[in-house]
Design a protein around this motif. Sequence first.
Motif: not given
Length: 443
Positions: A332-342
């Motif tokens: 979930y935390l990886d998803l949050v970071r990936a979204r922010r970067d994207w």
Amino acid sequence: MLPDLHATRQRLLSGQTSAPAEIDLAIAAAQSPACAAAFVRPLFDEARAAAAQPAQAGRPLGGLSVSVKDLFDIAGQTTAAGSAVLAETPAALHDSPAVARLRAAGAALIGRTNMTEFAFSGVGVNPHHGTPANACDAAVARIPGGSSSGAAVSVATGAAFIGLGSDTGGSIRIPAALNGIVGFKNTARLVPTGGALPLSPTLDTVCAMTRSVRDAITAHELLAARTVTRSQAPLPAYRLAVARTLMLDGLEPAVARAFERTLQALRRAGARIDEIALPELAEVAGINATGGFSPPESYAWHRPLLERDAARYDPRVAARIQRGAAMAAWQYLDLVRARRDWIARMETALAGYDAVLSPTVPVVAPPIAEVAPGAARDEAFFRLNGLLLRNPSAINLLDGCALSLPCQAPGELPVGLMVWQGALRDDTVLNIALQIEQMLQKQ
């Protein structure tokens, strides 16, 4: 074509009609076969009482009909979100902020509208209350789109001028596109989500469907308690893009024709439209590979209910929610970071453009019979659901804003044109969509 809110308000002000007369017309539409299963709880007496109130300055809805998705709290009523499992829960003590703002503007609430159970599907099928048929085809019962299915049908049939709903991955724009009306998904933070049953707090957006873009502007201004900055810039003053990646994949011929015809008309009108690759869109599936935000966030809310009453859920909805149990905290935390970067990279890629144009969904509405409840049709249901969500859900991941407006020719099944950009570009998207609508109406 049904008159929109603005036209009806002009007739009210000139004395050509009255709010009680308009409510009677709306109720007749809500009781017609075309609106079957669109409402889970009619509020006709309450609507008549609201329409009978004396006209007051500062109440732009003037006693006209508004429908409310069964996701929102209305004081004194149970909010069941299209489910059976919440049907006996205590009534809400207060209106949700969205309902309160519409009511303060003079809305006559005509009823609570049907929806995909717990707002978890873009198809619009509901095994508990029945599935409202799409308003576009009297001969074939077609899917309404979801999750705001009843809201769309209420607007498209004349039962409501505004259909209050929500959009987590396309739940306003999908049914708007399939029913041939307008659906605007604002930047999520602009409208409070309190008093609305959550699906994914990260992505949930409170917004509405209407019969025109100018009505969409009014609805947004009321829901967001803000004034849209109007622009007098002509259409050629804007720089527009068409994203080739993802958004144009697998279009049905009817959708491809309508979209290309619209682009040609816009170019003839002087619009500057660039085709761009926008390869960042190809990353969406990978970012959401573990399920995206909706399964884990909805599972966190539903877990106690599922543990004691899973058998009363729509099995298709329960299966999607239960996927969230398998997501680890680190994922979930990886998803949050990936979204922010994207989002950051998407904003850079789109920096030179005022808006992007895409088909809202790649298909026209198929018959309900193809995806009706039943294990034998589950594969077709989930395949269609994925297609319907593909384009609009990218805008939710972007934390962006988007408007769907009809672009089909007379006699064709509805096709939606989506005008979109990133966060807080709402006013530009609305101004561009208004000009596109006016141009298309002249064709």
